[in-house]
Design a protein around this motif. Structure first.
Motif, PDB file in Angstrom:
ATOM      1  N   ASN A 112       1.400  57.914  25.754  1.00  0.00           N
ATOM      2  CA  ASN A 112       1.505  59.250  25.108  1.00  0.00           C
ATOM      3  C   ASN A 112       3.166  59.344  24.560  1.00  0.00           C
ATOM      4  OD1 ASN A 112       0.692  61.437  23.751  1.00  0.00           O
ATOM      5  ND2 ASN A 112       0.414  62.570  25.700  1.00  0.00           N
ATOM      6  N   THR A 113       3.481  60.535  24.026  1.00  0.00           N
ATOM      7  CA  THR A 113       4.482  60.792  23.568  1.00  0.00           C
ATOM      8  C   THR A 113       5.683  60.743  24.605  1.00  0.00           C
ATOM      9  OG1 THR A 113       5.937  62.507  22.445  1.00  0.00           O
ATOM     10  CG2 THR A 113       4.020  63.100  23.730  1.00  0.00           C
ATOM     11  N   ALA A 114       6.865  60.254  23.948  1.00  0.00           N
ATOM     12  CA  ALA A 114       8.060  60.212  25.015  1.00  0.00           C
ATOM     13  C   ALA A 114       7.703  59.796  26.322  1.00  0.00           C
ATOM     14  CB  ALA A 114       8.538  61.838  25.109  1.00  0.00           C
ATOM     15  N   THR A 115       7.206  58.708  26.328  1.00  0.00           N
ATOM     16  CA  THR A 115       6.705  57.973  27.792  1.00  0.00           C
ATOM     17  C   THR A 115       7.363  56.534  27.780  1.00  0.00           C
ATOM     18  OG1 THR A 115       4.436  58.895  27.751  1.00  0.00           O
ATOM     19  CG2 THR A 115       4.788  57.032  28.921  1.00  0.00           C
ATOM     20  N   ALA A 116       7.855  56.429  29.155  1.00  0.00           N
ATOM     21  CA  ALA A 116       8.518  55.072  29.703  1.00  0.00           C
ATOM     22  C   ALA A 116       7.768  54.424  30.739  1.00  0.00           C
ATOM     23  CB  ALA A 116       9.892  55.443  29.859  1.00  0.00           C
ATOM     24  N   VAL A 117       7.618  53.206  30.724  1.00  0.00           N
ATOM     25  CA  VAL A 117       6.974  52.492  31.880  1.00  0.00           C
ATOM     26  C   VAL A 117       7.632  51.260  32.026  1.00  0.00           C
ATOM     27  CG1 VAL A 117       4.673  53.465  31.528  1.00  0.00           C
ATOM     28  CG2 VAL A 117       5.179  51.375  30.512  1.00  0.00           C
ATOM     29  N   ASP A 118       7.546  50.597  33.264  1.00  0.00           N
ATOM     30  CA  ASP A 118       8.052  49.210  33.546  1.00  0.00           C
ATOM     31  C   ASP A 118       6.710  48.389  33.899  1.00  0.00           C
ATOM     32  OD1 ASP A 118      10.892  49.221  33.106  1.00  0.00           O
ATOM     33  OD2 ASP A 118      11.006  50.408  35.229  1.00  0.00           O
ATOM     34  N   ILE A 161       2.138  48.752  37.489  1.00  0.00           N
ATOM     35  CA  ILE A 161       2.791  49.373  36.250  1.00  0.00           C
ATOM     36  C   ILE A 161       3.639  50.495  36.684  1.00  0.00           C
ATOM     37  CG2 ILE A 161       2.353  50.761  34.143  1.00  0.00           C
ATOM     38  CD1 ILE A 161       0.048  49.073  33.667  1.00  0.00           C
ATOM     39  N   THR A 162       4.745  50.902  36.484  1.00  0.00           N
ATOM     40  CA  THR A 162       5.478  51.985  36.960  1.00  0.00           C
ATOM     41  C   THR A 162       5.640  52.820  35.746  1.00  0.00           C
ATOM     42  OG1 THR A 162       6.735  50.652  38.718  1.00  0.00           O
ATOM     43  CG2 THR A 162       7.647  52.807  38.101  1.00  0.00           C
ATOM     44  N   LEU A 163       5.476  54.167  36.312  1.00  0.00           N
ATOM     45  CA  LEU A 163       5.485  55.374  35.094  1.00  0.00           C
ATOM     46  C   LEU A 163       6.830  55.955  35.604  1.00  0.00           C
ATOM     47  CD1 LEU A 163       4.295  57.372  32.802  1.00  0.00           C
ATOM     48  CD2 LEU A 163       3.352  58.439  34.625  1.00  0.00           C
ATOM     49  N   VAL A 164       7.630  55.592  34.428  1.00  0.00           N
ATOM     50  CA  VAL A 164       8.920  56.098  34.684  1.00  0.00           C
ATOM     51  C   VAL A 164       9.186  57.570  34.274  1.00  0.00           C
ATOM     52  CG1 VAL A 164      11.288  55.945  33.943  1.00  0.00           C
ATOM     53  CG2 VAL A 164      10.156  53.662  34.255  1.00  0.00           C
ATOM     54  N   ASP A 165       8.495  58.013  33.140  1.00  0.00           N
ATOM     55  CA  ASP A 165       8.523  59.155  32.358  1.00  0.00           C
ATOM     56  C   ASP A 165       7.301  59.467  31.581  1.00  0.00           C
ATOM     57  OD1 ASP A 165       9.164  61.819  32.315  1.00  0.00           O
ATOM     58  OD2 ASP A 165      10.848  61.663  31.172  1.00  0.00           O
ATOM     59  N   GLY A 166       6.687  60.566  31.481  1.00  0.00           N
ATOM     60  CA  GLY A 166       5.676  60.954  30.406  1.00  0.00           C
ATOM     61  C   GLY A 166       4.307  60.661  30.906  1.00  0.00           C
ATOM     62  N   GLU A 167       3.447  60.119  30.008  1.00  0.00           N
ATOM     63  CA  GLU A 167       1.933  60.288  30.279  1.00  0.00           C
ATOM     64  C   GLU A 167       1.345  58.807  29.688  1.00  0.00           C
ATOM     65  OE1 GLU A 167      -1.714  63.424  29.523  1.00  0.00           O
ATOM     66  OE2 GLU A 167      -0.032  63.452  28.351  1.00  0.00           O
ATOM     67  N   ARG A 171      -0.043  61.901  34.258  1.00  0.00           N
ATOM     68  CA  ARG A 171       1.048  62.444  33.538  1.00  0.00           C
ATOM     69  C   ARG A 171       2.031  63.203  34.434  1.00  0.00           C
ATOM     70  NH1 ARG A 171       0.558  67.927  29.175  1.00  0.00           N
ATOM     71  NH2 ARG A 171       2.429  68.400  29.234  1.00  0.00           N
ATOM     72  N   GLN A 172       3.365  62.716  34.245  1.00  0.00           N
ATOM     73  CA  GLN A 172       4.490  63.228  35.165  1.00  0.00           C
ATOM     74  C   GLN A 172       4.837  64.673  34.780  1.00  0.00           C
ATOM     75  OE1 GLN A 172       5.802  61.135  38.151  1.00  0.00           O
ATOM     76  NE2 GLN A 172       6.561  59.700  36.575  1.00  0.00           N
TER      77      GLN A 172
END
Length: 302
Positions: free
Chosen positions: A126-132, A140-146, A176-177
């Protein structure tokens, strides 16, 4: 620091530094500061940082005293701009940490991406999301966002968050973080959740629960309207306009503000996220308010 609070404080600070704030703006800022202790705490930190940099324009101006008047004005104007931006940039850096920019995949504000995975799976950001992404470990690591993760096969994938892990196999999940935790929603199948304390729990199809440092919270049925972003749609069903606009603001770069008396108007409808300006125009025509745009990135509803 709550990222939404930091974002709002940065916007207020930018407005005050612009010199365009009205008496109503000052009153609205005071109301925001008084509405929650964290708001006031964040605002005081912003003010303290601004004072630390307040000597910058004066120092630069002193260095230009022997220059022609036009040059001195231009330099002072630039210096004032720098001084105004430094605290705001610091606040924004708190809400957009460098980890997001270092991530393997990320989306900008308003951007959404869908990526195919092995065995027919998919990952949507989703918008403004970052993953590794670690394909070798199927992690998968959710750094920020959704994000929304669909794993149709039996070979599980692990989704890491700051507050625990979600093991996904033959299931689809949306995470969602949030400021002090994350929200886990199971679209189909069932998932296993391990919190930061190592406690295991299971979430079923149609369930949603908060995951925080204290573990997995109470399970409730989730509202499928929350997941319309996967199809590029933002849907409201008799929703308060203020809540709708706060959600819409996640998909718009810049500042979106509105008069307090618009907060409790009700919204019903489905809106395409590809054109948020059009969404505001449609809302304005149906609910009877005005859209005042100083620029594409600074919009006020009155």
């Amino acid at each position: 620091m709550n990222r939404e609070v930091a974002r709002t404080a940065a916007q207020w600070l930018a407005l005050l530094e612009s010199g365009a704030a009205t008496e109503r703006d000052h009153a609205a800022l005071q109301h925001w500061r008084d509405s929650h202790p964290q708001h006031e705490h964040t605002w005081q930190k912003a003010q303290a940082l601004r004072q630390r940099f307040s000597v910058l324009p004066q120092a630069l101006a002193m260095a230009s005293l022997d220059r022609p008047q036009v040059g001195r004005r231009a330099l002072l104007k630039r210096a004032l701009g720098v001084a105004a931006l430094v605290p705001t940039a610091w606040l924004i850096s708190r809400q957009l940490p460098i980890d997001s920019w270092r991530a393997d995949l990320h989306t900008a504000t308003g951007e959404r991406r869908r990526l195919p995975l092995a065995e027919g799976g998919s990952l949507q950001l989703n918008t403004a999301t970052a993953v590794d992404v670690d394909p070798a470990q199927r992690r998968i690591t959710l750094v920020d966002g959704e994000l929304a993760l669909n794993v149709p096969g039996a070979h599980a994938m692990t989704l890491r968050t700051r507050y625990g892990e979600v093991r996904v196999s033959q299931a689809e999940v949306c995470v969602r973080q949030l400021a002090a935790g994350c929200r886990v929603s199971v679209l189909k199948g069932r998932v296993q959740v391990r919190d930061v304390n190592g406690q295991l729990a299971t979430l079923q199809d149609g369930q949603q629960a908060p995951l925080s440092a204290g573990g997995l919270g109470a399970r409730v049925p989730f509202d499928v309207l929350q997941l319309g972003w996967r199809d590029g749609v933002l849907t409201a069903q008799n929703q308060a306009l203020g809540d709708f606009l706060r959600e819409l603001a996640r998909y718009r770069p810049g500042v979106l503000r509105w008069a307090p008396n618009l907060e409790t108007l009700r919204v019903t409808g489905s809106f395409r996220l590809d054109d948020t300006d059009r969404i505001l125009s449609l809302l304005a025509s149906s609910l009877g308010f005005e859209v005042q745009a100083r620029t594409r990135y600074w919009v006020t509803l009155t």
